[in-house]
Design an enzyme around this catalytic site. Structure first.
Site, PDB file in Angstrom:
ATOM      1  N   GLY A 124       0.790  -1.230   0.000  1.00 18.11           N
ATOM      2  CA  GLY A 124       0.000   0.000   0.000  1.00 18.11           C
ATOM      3  C   GLY A 124       0.817   1.272   0.000  1.00 18.11           C
ATOM      4  O   GLY A 124       0.265   2.371  -0.038  1.00 18.11           O
ATOM      5  N   HIS A 125       2.144   1.179   0.033  1.00 14.05           N
ATOM      6  CA  HIS A 125       2.992   2.387   0.116  1.00 14.05           C
ATOM      7  C   HIS A 125       4.206   2.256  -0.781  1.00 14.05           C
ATOM      8  O   HIS A 125       5.278   1.939  -0.301  1.00 14.05           O
ATOM      9  CB  HIS A 125       3.455   2.593   1.550  1.00 14.05           C
ATOM     10  CG  HIS A 125       3.963   3.974   1.828  1.00 14.05           C
ATOM     11  ND1 HIS A 125       5.253   4.370   1.586  1.00 14.05           N
ATOM     12  CD2 HIS A 125       3.341   5.063   2.328  1.00 14.05           C
ATOM     13  CE1 HIS A 125       5.408   5.632   1.948  1.00 14.05           C
ATOM     14  NE2 HIS A 125       4.274   6.068   2.407  1.00 14.05           N
ATOM     15  N   PHE A 126       4.162   2.562  -1.923  1.00 13.32           N
ATOM     16  CA  PHE A 126       3.013   2.769  -2.789  1.00 13.32           C
ATOM     17  C   PHE A 126       3.027   1.651  -3.818  1.00 13.32           C
ATOM     18  O   PHE A 126       4.103   1.288  -4.271  1.00 13.32           O
ATOM     19  CB  PHE A 126       3.114   4.116  -3.485  1.00 13.32           C
ATOM     20  CG  PHE A 126       3.222   5.282  -2.524  1.00 13.32           C
ATOM     21  CD1 PHE A 126       2.088   5.773  -1.892  1.00 13.32           C
ATOM     22  CD2 PHE A 126       4.444   5.858  -2.237  1.00 13.32           C
ATOM     23  CE1 PHE A 126       2.173   6.858  -1.028  1.00 13.32           C
ATOM     24  CE2 PHE A 126       4.533   6.937  -1.359  1.00 13.32           C
ATOM     25  CZ  PHE A 126       3.404   7.444  -0.754  1.00 13.32           C
ATOM     26  N   VAL A 128       8.212   2.845  -1.671  1.00 11.87           N
ATOM     27  CA  VAL A 128       9.007   3.700  -0.797  1.00 11.87           C
ATOM     28  C   VAL A 128       8.716   3.273   0.635  1.00 11.87           C
ATOM     29  O   VAL A 128       7.547   3.190   1.034  1.00 11.87           O
ATOM     30  CB  VAL A 128       8.643   5.194  -0.985  1.00 11.87           C
ATOM     31  CG1 VAL A 128       9.425   6.063  -0.010  1.00 11.87           C
ATOM     32  CG2 VAL A 128       8.896   5.645  -2.415  1.00 11.87           C
TER      33      VAL A 128
END
Length: 146
Positions: free
Chosen positions: A50-52, A57
């Site tokens: 989810g990041h990203f 990152v």
């Protein structure tokens, strides 16, 4: 060389477990004074979902947590703190200077600069390839037994 702990030995000191164990090994240090740890970042980290999804990152807040865990090893490696917990009390002057991405080896150091009773302060820095990624001052409090 001072302190050296592998991931299993770190798990005997810190309560953190997957997916929140963010230090792979401790490579040097002096209990109660400082510690240097390593985090090998892989694309398989759960937070990258989810990041990203389109540009991986490592979240800055997790880099701060990883630094705090290195500091936790430094303070909890003292015999009188064995079996206790170290709680994050404050993060001051956090500066993010470089993104951390899969394939990076993050070298983290936390030097305990002040201590009064159960409360202490650590000056922390994380580097990738010698380049500073994050700096912060972290305050911690030593709590009850695990």
């Amino acid at each position: 060389m001072g302190m050296q702990y592998n991931s299993n030995e770190i798990a005997e000191i810190l309560p953190h477990r997957y997916p929140f164990a963010l230090v792979d090994k401790i490579v040097d240090g002096v209990p109660g004074e400082w510690a240097k740890g390593i985090k090998c970042v892989t694309v398989n980290e759960p937070f990258f979902q989810g990041h990203f999804p389109q540009k991986h990152v490592m979240p800055g807040v997790l880099l701060i947590e990883a630094l705090a865990q290195v500091g936790g090893v430094a303070i909890l490696a003292l015999p009188e703190n064995q079996g206790k917990l170290a709680f994050l009390g404050r993060v001051k002057d956090a500066r993010f200077k470089r993104q951390v991405v899969p394939g990076d080896v993050v070298e983290m150091e936390c030097r305990l600069t002040r201590r009064r009773g159960p409360v202490g302060v650590g000056e922390c820095v994380a580097r990738v390839g010698g380049e500073v990624a994050v700096t912060a001052e972290i305050t911690f409090a030593i709590g009850a037994e695990k």
